[in-house]
Scaffold this motif. Structure first.
Motif, PDB file in Angstrom:
ATOM      1  N   ALA A  51      67.239   2.555  58.518  1.00  0.00           N
ATOM      2  CA  ALA A  51      66.301   1.649  59.189  1.00  0.00           C
ATOM      3  C   ALA A  51      66.794   1.286  60.589  1.00  0.00           C
ATOM      4  CB  ALA A  51      66.085   0.402  58.348  1.00  0.00           C
ATOM      5  N   GLN A  52      68.103   1.161  60.718  1.00  0.00           N
ATOM      6  CA  GLN A  52      68.660   0.801  62.030  1.00  0.00           C
ATOM      7  C   GLN A  52      68.455   1.903  63.069  1.00  0.00           C
ATOM      8  OE1 GLN A  52      72.729  -0.625  61.146  1.00  0.00           O
ATOM      9  NE2 GLN A  52      72.006  -2.594  61.921  1.00  0.00           N
ATOM     10  N   ASP A  58      56.942   0.664  61.729  1.00  0.00           N
ATOM     11  CA  ASP A  58      56.381   0.669  60.371  1.00  0.00           C
ATOM     12  C   ASP A  58      57.293   1.424  59.402  1.00  0.00           C
ATOM     13  OD1 ASP A  58      54.148  -0.762  61.220  1.00  0.00           O
ATOM     14  OD2 ASP A  58      53.086   1.070  61.796  1.00  0.00           O
ATOM     15  N   ILE A  59      57.821   2.535  59.886  1.00  0.00           N
ATOM     16  CA  ILE A  59      58.729   3.327  59.050  1.00  0.00           C
ATOM     17  C   ILE A  59      60.020   2.546  58.809  1.00  0.00           C
ATOM     18  CG2 ILE A  59      60.157   5.427  58.995  1.00  0.00           C
ATOM     19  CD1 ILE A  59      57.859   6.922  60.259  1.00  0.00           C
ATOM     20  N   LYS A  60      60.492   1.910  59.870  1.00  0.00           N
ATOM     21  CA  LYS A  60      61.686   1.070  59.769  1.00  0.00           C
ATOM     22  C   LYS A  60      61.488   0.001  58.691  1.00  0.00           C
ATOM     23  CE  LYS A  60      64.414  -2.036  62.777  1.00  0.00           C
ATOM     24  NZ  LYS A  60      65.486  -1.154  63.306  1.00  0.00           N
ATOM     25  N   GLN A  61      60.327  -0.663  58.740  1.00  0.00           N
ATOM     26  CA  GLN A  61      60.035  -1.741  57.793  1.00  0.00           C
ATOM     27  C   GLN A  61      59.933  -1.220  56.357  1.00  0.00           C
ATOM     28  OE1 GLN A  61      56.250  -3.680  58.214  1.00  0.00           O
ATOM     29  NE2 GLN A  61      57.071  -5.698  57.702  1.00  0.00           N
TER      30      GLN A  61
ATOM     31  N   ARG B  68      55.593   5.015  45.883  1.00  0.00           N
ATOM     32  CA  ARG B  68      54.188   5.136  46.298  1.00  0.00           C
ATOM     33  C   ARG B  68      53.998   4.558  47.690  1.00  0.00           C
ATOM     34  NH1 ARG B  68      51.263   8.930  44.708  1.00  0.00           N
ATOM     35  NH2 ARG B  68      49.441   7.909  45.587  1.00  0.00           N
ATOM     36  N   SER B  69      54.607   3.413  47.898  1.00  0.00           N
ATOM     37  CA  SER B  69      54.444   2.709  49.157  1.00  0.00           C
ATOM     38  C   SER B  69      55.041   3.513  50.328  1.00  0.00           C
ATOM     39  CB  SER B  69      55.057   1.321  49.002  1.00  0.00           C
ATOM     40  OG  SER B  69      55.470   0.806  50.203  1.00  0.00           O
ATOM     41  N   LEU B  70      56.176   4.175  50.092  1.00  0.00           N
ATOM     42  CA  LEU B  70      56.763   5.035  51.122  1.00  0.00           C
ATOM     43  C   LEU B  70      55.843   6.225  51.400  1.00  0.00           C
ATOM     44  CD1 LEU B  70      60.483   4.972  49.917  1.00  0.00           C
ATOM     45  CD2 LEU B  70      59.694   4.170  52.141  1.00  0.00           C
ATOM     46  N   LYS B  77      51.130   7.762  58.767  1.00  0.00           N
ATOM     47  CA  LYS B  77      51.755   8.247  59.995  1.00  0.00           C
ATOM     48  C   LYS B  77      51.492   9.743  60.228  1.00  0.00           C
ATOM     49  CE  LYS B  77      53.448   4.342  61.131  1.00  0.00           C
ATOM     50  NZ  LYS B  77      53.167   3.705  62.441  1.00  0.00           N
ATOM     51  N   GLY B  78      50.681  10.320  59.373  1.00  0.00           N
ATOM     52  CA  GLY B  78      50.330  11.731  59.554  1.00  0.00           C
ATOM     53  C   GLY B  78      51.429  12.694  59.138  1.00  0.00           C
TER      54      GLY B  78
END
Lengths: 91, 107
Positions: A51-52, A58-61, B68-70, B77-78
């Motif tokens: 994450a860092q 959004d991906i980080k979160q 699922r959430s990931l 994000k495509g």
């Protein structure tokens, strides 16, 4: 500890027939708990590091949330071991 | 939705590099959740007593939801696309299994 183990080796009489498995942690349970804690520790550390380095917020979160979950699960498994200090309860 | 049409959001910018990218990070976490949930499933079947079983079972459910959430995040994000199969193939499968239904033992 030895005394506690002997309790369960007694033959249950008709009056003390156990309706469900008592809250003991077996050797097999402990092996799994040790494993599960190891998975969660690694996963939490990995997620934190990932994450860092993430660019996209959004991906980080999303990855951070996964990491926090693994930390929570680690703590839950740790608590299972701690509650062994209390004598097991019977229904 | 008749013919095969790829369904995918516009992909976010992912650099082509040997270094780890956002896509690599989230893909790795997705794999991690998949691996852990499979392992939990085995562990929970070996659990000796109820409270302990419930602890693993709940962790398993949460990790499964997280997986699922990931995946949903990746789709947004495509990073994941879906290609629907042909309607004729679905109908064919439906026909076959409708026929096989006669073999079901319970009335």
């Amino acid at each position: 500890m030895d005394q506690q183990q002997q309790q369960f080796q007694q033959q249950p009489t008709a009056q003390t027939t156990m309706q469900e498995a008592p809250a003991v942690i077996t050797g097999k349970d402990l092996n799994y708990i040790n494993d599960m804690m190891a998975w969660n520790l690694t996963a939490a550390k990995k997620a934190h590091a990932f994450a860092q380095s993430c660019q996209d917020q959004d991906i980080k979160q999303a990855i951070d949330q996964a990491g926090q979950m693994h930390q929570r699960h680690y703590e839950q498994f740790l608590q299972l071991l701690q509650s062994q200090n209390q004598p097991p309860t019977y229904q | 939705m008749n013919q095969q049409q790829h369904v995918q959001n516009p992909k976010i910018q992912i650099p082509t590099t040997s270094a780890m990218t956002d896509q690599d990070y989230i893909t790795d976490m997705l794999s991690t959740e998949k691996y852990i949930t499979v392992s939990y499933s085995i562990a929970e079947h070996e659990a000796s007593h109820e409270a302990y079983y419930q602890t693993i079972h709940q962790a398993n459910n949460e990790a499964s939801q997280m997986q699922r959430s990931l995946y949903e995040t990746m789709f947004r994000k495509g990073l994941y696309g879906l290609t629907p199969t042909q309607d004729t193939q679905i109908q064919q499968s439906y026909q076959q299994h409708t026929t096989d239904k006669a073999q079901l033992p319970y009335q």
